[in-house]
Enzyme design. Structure first.
Site, PDB file in Angstrom:
ATOM      1  N   HIS A 121      18.149   5.760 -36.690  1.00  0.00           N
ATOM      2  CA  HIS A 121      19.564   5.523 -36.989  1.00  0.00           C
ATOM      3  C   HIS A 121      20.179   6.823 -37.469  1.00  0.00           C
ATOM      4  CE1 HIS A 121      19.178   1.252 -36.419  1.00  0.00           C
ATOM      5  NE2 HIS A 121      18.050   1.321 -37.109  1.00  0.00           N
ATOM      6  N   ARG A 140      25.073   1.333 -46.253  1.00  0.00           N
ATOM      7  CA  ARG A 140      26.200   0.668 -45.588  1.00  0.00           C
ATOM      8  C   ARG A 140      26.202  -0.821 -45.918  1.00  0.00           C
ATOM      9  NH1 ARG A 140      26.476   2.652 -39.586  1.00  0.00           N
ATOM     10  NH2 ARG A 140      28.540   1.740 -39.804  1.00  0.00           N
ATOM     11  N   ALA A 199      23.786  -1.777 -33.660  1.00  0.00           N
ATOM     12  CA  ALA A 199      24.017  -3.062 -34.316  1.00  0.00           C
ATOM     13  C   ALA A 199      23.010  -4.129 -33.899  1.00  0.00           C
ATOM     14  CB  ALA A 199      25.440  -3.541 -34.039  1.00  0.00           C
ATOM     15  N   TYR A 242      29.272   9.600 -37.883  1.00  0.00           N
ATOM     16  CA  TYR A 242      28.416   9.931 -36.738  1.00  0.00           C
ATOM     17  C   TYR A 242      28.533  11.371 -36.249  1.00  0.00           C
ATOM     18  CZ  TYR A 242      27.888   4.897 -36.650  1.00  0.00           C
ATOM     19  OH  TYR A 242      27.624   3.599 -36.999  1.00  0.00           O
ATOM     20  N   ARG A 294      33.725   8.406 -32.072  1.00  0.00           N
ATOM     21  CA  ARG A 294      33.684   7.246 -32.968  1.00  0.00           C
ATOM     22  C   ARG A 294      33.345   7.671 -34.392  1.00  0.00           C
ATOM     23  NH1 ARG A 294      28.586   3.210 -33.339  1.00  0.00           N
ATOM     24  NH2 ARG A 294      29.448   1.778 -34.870  1.00  0.00           N
ATOM     25  N   ASN A 317      17.358   3.626 -30.810  1.00  0.00           N
ATOM     26  CA  ASN A 317      18.471   3.360 -31.718  1.00  0.00           C
ATOM     27  C   ASN A 317      19.200   2.169 -31.116  1.00  0.00           C
ATOM     28  OD1 ASN A 317      20.754   3.205 -33.271  1.00  0.00           O
ATOM     29  ND2 ASN A 317      21.145   5.413 -33.288  1.00  0.00           N
ATOM     30  N   PRO A 369      24.505  -0.251 -28.343  1.00  0.00           N
ATOM     31  CA  PRO A 369      25.959  -0.366 -28.236  1.00  0.00           C
ATOM     32  C   PRO A 369      26.732   0.665 -29.050  1.00  0.00           C
ATOM     33  CG  PRO A 369      25.053  -2.220 -29.479  1.00  0.00           C
ATOM     34  CD  PRO A 369      23.904  -1.463 -28.908  1.00  0.00           C
ATOM     35  N   ASN A 370      27.775   1.148 -28.422  1.00  0.00           N
ATOM     36  CA  ASN A 370      28.775   2.057 -28.987  1.00  0.00           C
ATOM     37  C   ASN A 370      28.287   3.484 -29.186  1.00  0.00           C
ATOM     38  OD1 ASN A 370      30.856   0.033 -29.202  1.00  0.00           O
ATOM     39  ND2 ASN A 370      29.633  -0.832 -30.845  1.00  0.00           N
ATOM     40  N   GLU A 398      11.993   3.725 -34.525  1.00  0.00           N
ATOM     41  CA  GLU A 398      13.366   3.249 -34.738  1.00  0.00           C
ATOM     42  C   GLU A 398      14.159   4.370 -35.406  1.00  0.00           C
ATOM     43  OE1 GLU A 398      15.722   0.030 -37.525  1.00  0.00           O
ATOM     44  OE2 GLU A 398      13.642  -0.416 -36.983  1.00  0.00           O
TER      45      GLU A 398
END
Length: 138
Positions: free
Chosen positions: A98, A105, A75, A23, A18, A72, A10-11, A96
């Protein structure tokens, strides 16, 4: 020829727009074009969805026939037992990824349901995290 797929959650379709301070300003499509040009001897596909079930369906679809999956889950990494179970159920190794350092964070981002069944985790190197994951399969 190695067959890899990048699966984004998502996103991540908003990369370049964004939160560029986290990012970056490059869209994922622009980044993917440069990666495909750099790794011409590797088949690199891409799938993105904001929907958890579609990510699980894609993992199941490619999880027995590809050489590697770069995931990735965004969330969903921190919330989806289902995606974690899908990674566990398939044979294709998953890295995985990110873009940000999730440990720098919010605290809820410090847990991953994917990590226990992943080949490895790469985080915090911006879009280069994807390239490092590609290199791990070569």
């Amino acid at each position: 020829m190695k067959k890899l797929i990048i699966i984004n959650g998502p996103n991540l379709n908003l990369l370049g727009k964004r939160e560029p301070n986290i990012y970056g300003s490059l869209s994922f499509t622009e980044f993917l074009d440069t990666i495909k040009e750099k790794y011409k001897t590797v088949s690199i596909e891409h799938f993105q969805s904001n929907i958890e079930g579609e990510l699980i369906d894609k993992l199941q679809e490619v999880g027995f026939s590809y050489d590697g999956i770069i995931l990735n889950a965004a969330a969903y990494t921190h919330t989806s037992v289902g995606i974690g179970d899908a990674v566990k159920a398939i044979e294709t190794p998953v890295v995985e990824v990110h873009i940000s350092n999730t440990f720098g964070r919010e605290e809820f981002r410090h847990h991953s349901y994917i990590a226990p069944n992943a080949k490895g985790i790469i985080l915090g190197f911006g879009l280069q995290s994807y390239e490092l994951a590609i290199q791990s399969f070569l």
